[in-house]
Scaffold this active site. Structure first.
Site, short mmCIF file in Angstrom:
data_model
loop_
_atom_site.label_atom_id
_atom_site.label_comp_id
_atom_site.label_asym_id
_atom_site.label_seq_id
_atom_site.Cartn_x
_atom_site.Cartn_y
_atom_site.Cartn_z
N ARG A 519 0.82 -1.21 0.00
CA ARG A 519 0.00 0.00 0.00
C ARG A 519 0.85 1.26 0.00
NH1 ARG A 519 -5.43 -0.30 1.02
NH2 ARG A 519 -6.10 -2.47 0.79
N TRP A 565 -1.79 14.63 6.99
CA TRP A 565 -1.72 13.71 5.85
C TRP A 565 -1.15 14.37 4.59
CZ3 TRP A 565 -6.97 10.72 6.87
CH2 TRP A 565 -6.73 9.77 7.88
N CYS A 647 -10.73 8.20 14.32
CA CYS A 647 -10.63 6.79 13.91
C CYS A 647 -9.81 5.93 14.84
CB CYS A 647 -9.93 6.69 12.58
SG CYS A 647 -10.80 7.43 11.25
N HIS A 698 -14.38 -2.36 9.38
CA HIS A 698 -13.21 -2.97 8.75
C HIS A 698 -13.42 -4.45 8.51
CE1 HIS A 698 -11.51 0.68 10.68
NE2 HIS A 698 -11.05 0.80 9.47
N1 GLN Z 1 -16.23 11.10 6.75
C1 GLN Z 1 -15.22 10.15 6.38
C2 GLN Z 1 -15.87 8.89 5.81
O1 GLN Z 1 -16.89 8.52 6.26
C3 GLN Z 1 -14.38 9.75 7.56
C4 GLN Z 1 -13.28 8.83 7.17
C5 GLN Z 1 -12.29 8.56 8.27
O2 GLN Z 1 -12.54 8.82 9.41
N2 GLN Z 1 -11.15 8.01 7.93
O3 GLN Z 1 -15.34 8.26 4.93
ZN ZN Z 2 -12.84 7.07 10.88
#
Ligand code: GLN
Ligand code: ZN
Length: 758
Positions: A519, A565, A647, A698
């Site tokens: 990746r 990022w 996240c 996930h």
């Molecule tokens: N709003 C984004 C989504 O739902 C959030 C993604 C994330 O937190 N990585 O894809």
């Molecule tokens: Zn998230």
């Protein structure tokens, strides 16, 4: 004469050759021999690119991860991955990703845990230990690579992870003490050193990056124990650190019986004086003088100004290199065809960084005149960036200078806001919502890419996206969710989408950087003062809201996540770039509010990732990161409900800062950890509303209604029910509609059950 070397070269290939070979191999389209050939060709090419250096790294190449390679080199292979069919490479991929190319789904083992490599976006496979772990040398792969390098006529300097960092970065699966394994580990390192010396190796780069972190006395002592055990020996050790300064580990490092030390002179310049007094005269000093973490040209003139005096003192004891492995930057700027030329002019990728290193070496060895043309060209680029109106926007700088605390302050307290919001939103108890994205189907991806390539005109693209939004709204109506989202079909990536609409950002075509295994990510390049020329999301959200009476969430990425990022500027502090982003997002928030949006979510998925390596620096980061979020979010009226999303679930250590963001609602990832996250709430009473994720997005599994109810009941033990939301862990873009619909149906039914019981 100064010696030049490199700590590591990006292995993925300028065209991501390694990625594609690996993925073909995993699919059975490529044989193991063909994969090995691709590896050999890439290594050979990379060594040729580095052939001007006095020493090239060997062992930096990996089919998945250098830490996993180290575990295999040391014979530390989890029991579950042994005793299967196939050879070492099959076992290697079993640990890396749960299965080898030949395993069927039912033969998979659980993959090794992956975690972030210090404060980079690279992820390594965590070594696993228990009290019974033993080690045995398997150096075949490394020795083969050394012999391959020898046939090219380059001088190889093998690269390995040192014993103390190896243990420190791993995890014990029982409660045993990792350091107790050191006496078992050291003889294997000694054997490896003998084997390398027998190959004619003169220098070995032994990475001990944990020396830039806070170490307790037992771990500091482990360094002394380890390196004393590895002396005397038949080759020379270059003890290598990177990503930070050494502080109180500096004298420890200088006292170790090694032959040289590498210091990240980008991050630890201020320690060089102390270092020179502490460094024994017998030791070589390697300075990382080129930033291995960013993509900017080095100011060669400025570097020579401080480097020349050190060279005059150290003479041939001075080595120079990039600050860290070049794994963290893209391969070659010459692959870029679409970057704006002014931006390209200011950049250096891995290959160009090595060119810079060679220029510096020549300037030191033969005088600046010997490379005058190159130095003049470099100064021209540096000066053009310093003075470019594309970088410097006085209005943006003035706006940042005007920032004051009131900008990040809501008008009323959460309690007062909550009353007004509940009166206007009329949500039931345990309101249900999702995190933003809905499944990104092949048709959506195709429409986006055809639009990009000019094969789809703007009107047809808009029609397509509106149809997708309408579908999302319909599904949410049918599911009876309470707060809707538009589904994010127009976004390929939550940072790139905003970067592309902001002035001050550039995008490379091939600027790939390995994230883990096969990746890669292509971080956008933040090069100039940030300005939002026009609204970025308002039309989509307004359209989505027009289709329903339910509240539609405006969906934005927060300033800290955009920053973390991206490749960021080195000519101003990160905090300043973050404030600029915050002001741009704030304008978007206010425009959304003006257009009638009553709930706005600002994702800060990567806030935690930006935490500095040393705890002593956490406060200052958290202060400007939280302030940036507050500036972006808190200009709205009391009635507008602000959501944020994160996240991860390691909250304990930063929960006070998260509370200080003062979002009305926060949604977080929790379902996998069985609400473990909520432990944080034992010691800190989080004041606002919270949606602990109850659906692990996930995994392809559909969460059962009962399970969701159970998780929420657990949450209700810690958080008053009137402040709880029901939602998935994260966005649904990687899932299919077939999975998402039954999962959300269970989630909504669970919420109804909870309401009845309440
Ligand atoms: N709003 C984004 C989504 O739902 C959030 C993604 C994330 O937190 N990585 O894809
Ligand atoms: Zn998230």
């Amino acid at each position: 004469m100064v010696t030049t070397h490199n700590l590591g070269f990006p292995r993925i290939g300028a065209k991501r050759e390694l990625k594609f070979a690996l993925e073909d191999y995993w699919k059975g389209k490529l044989s193991q021999a063909q994969l090995e050939d691709t590896g050999a060709v890439l290594r050979q090419r990379h060594w040729q690119h580095q052939s001007q250096l006095d020493f090239v790294p060997v062992g930096d190449f990996s089919f998945y991860d250098q830490m996993l390679d180290m575990s295999f080199l040391l014979g530390n292979i989890p029991a579950r991955a042994r005793h299967h069919e196939g050879n070492t490479l099959d076992n290697y991929f079993r640990v890396a990703r749960g299965r080898s190319a030949q395993d069927t789904a039912c033969h998979c083992v659980h993959a090794g845990e992956m975690t972030k490599w210090f404060d980079t976006n690279y992820h390594y496979i965590v070594p696993e230990f228990d009290a019974a772990t033993t080690f045995s040398l398997d150096a075949a792969r490394l020795l083969t690579q050394i012999r391959q390098a020898a046939t090219l006529g380059v001088t190889a300097k093998p690269v390995i992870i040192g014993p103390v960092s190896y243990l420190w970065l791993g995890k014990t699966k029982d409660a045993s003490d990792k350091l107790a394994l050191l006496p078992k580990l050291l003889p294997v390192y000694a054997q490896l050193i003998d084997a390398l010396a027998a190959e004619g190796i003169e220098w070995l780069q032994i990475d001990e990056p944990i020396l830039v972190t806070e170490l307790d006395p037992a771990w500091q002592q482990a360094f002394t124990t380890a390196y004393q055990a590895l002396a005397p020996r038949k080759l020379k050790l270059l003890l290598t650190t990177y990503f930070g300064d050494l502080q109180d580990n500096l004298s420890l490092a200088c006292a170790l019986p090694v032959d040289g030390i590498h210091i990240d002179a980008i991050n630890a310049r201020h320690e060089l004086e102390r270092l020179q007094t502490l460094l024994p005269k017998s030791m070589v000093l390697s300075l990382g003088v080129i930033n291995g973490r960013n993509i900017w040209k080095t100011d060669l003139h400025a570097t020579l100004e401080w480097l020349e005096p050190i060279h005059r003192v150290l003479q041939s004891r001075l080595w120079i290199a990039p600050s860290c492995s070049l794994l963290h930057v893209p391969v070659d700027l010459r692959s870029e065809n679409k970057l704006a030329s002014h931006v390209q002019y200011w950049l250096a990728f891995a290959q160009q960084k090595l060119d810079e290193l060679n220029i510096l070496a020549q300037a030191l060895n033969k005088g600046r005149v010997s490379v005058q043309d190159a130095l003049v060209a470099n100064s021209a680029a540096i000066n053009s960036r310093k003075s470019s109106p594309l970088v410097h926007n006085p209005a943006v700088k003035a706006a940042v200078a005007d920032i004051n605390a009131s900008l990040g302050q809501r008008h009323s307290s959460y309690e007062q806001r909550a009353k007004k919001q509940s009166a206007s939103l009329q949500l039931p108890a345990f309101p249900t919502t999702t995190i933003g994205s809905f499944p990104q189907t092949p048709e959506i991806r195709q429409a986006r890419s055809r639009y990009r390539l000019g094969q789809l005109d703007e009107a047809s693209y808009n029609t397509f996206m509106q149809k997708e939004i309408a579908r999302c709204v319909q599904e949410q109506e049918a599911l009876e969710l309470d707060v809707f989202v538009h589904g994010e079909a127009e976004r390929n990536d939550m940072v790139e989408y905003f970067g592309e609409q902001l002035e001050g950002y550039a995008f490379s075509e091939c600027g790939w950087v390995q994230s883990y295994g096969s990746r890669c990510v292509k971080p956008p390049i933040l090069f100039g003062d940030i300005q939002r020329p026009k609204p970025m999301t308002v039309n989509w959200i307004r359209y989505a809201q027009s289709l329903t009476d339910k509240p539609m969430k405006g969906m934005l990425t927060g300033p800290v996540t955009i920053l973390n990022w991206s490749f960021v500027r080195d000519d101003q502090p990160r905090s300043v770039s973050c404030y600029q982003l915050a002001l741009a997002i704030r304008q978007e928030v206010l425009d959304l509010e003006k257009s009638g949006v009553r709930i706005i979510q600002i994702d800060e998925a990567a806030l935690r990732e930006g935490l500095p390596l040393r705890r002593t620096e956490w406060d200052s980061y958290l202060r400007w990161a939280v302030e940036s979020f507050r500036i972006a979010a808190n200009g709205v009226s009391d009635e507008t409900q602000i959501h944020t999303h994160m996240c991860y679930s390691e909250f304990n250590d930063i929960i006070a800062s998260i509370a200080a963001m003062d979002a009305d609602v926060i949604t977080i990832e929790t379902s996998r950890s069985d609400m473990e996250l909520l432990d944080a709430f034992d010691h800190f009473s989080y004041p606002n509303e919270i949606g602990p994720g109850v659906y692990d997005i996930h995994s392809p599994n559909i969460p059962a209604q009962e399970h969701i109810v159970q998780l929420m009941r657990k949450a209700a033990e810690r958080i008053p029910t009137e402040r709880l939301w029901v939602n998935p862990d994260c966005g649904l873009k990687t899932r299919s509609w077939e999975e998402v619909i039954p999962a959300l149906r269970n989630m909504v039914t669970a919420a109804k059950q909870l309401r009845q019981a309440a």
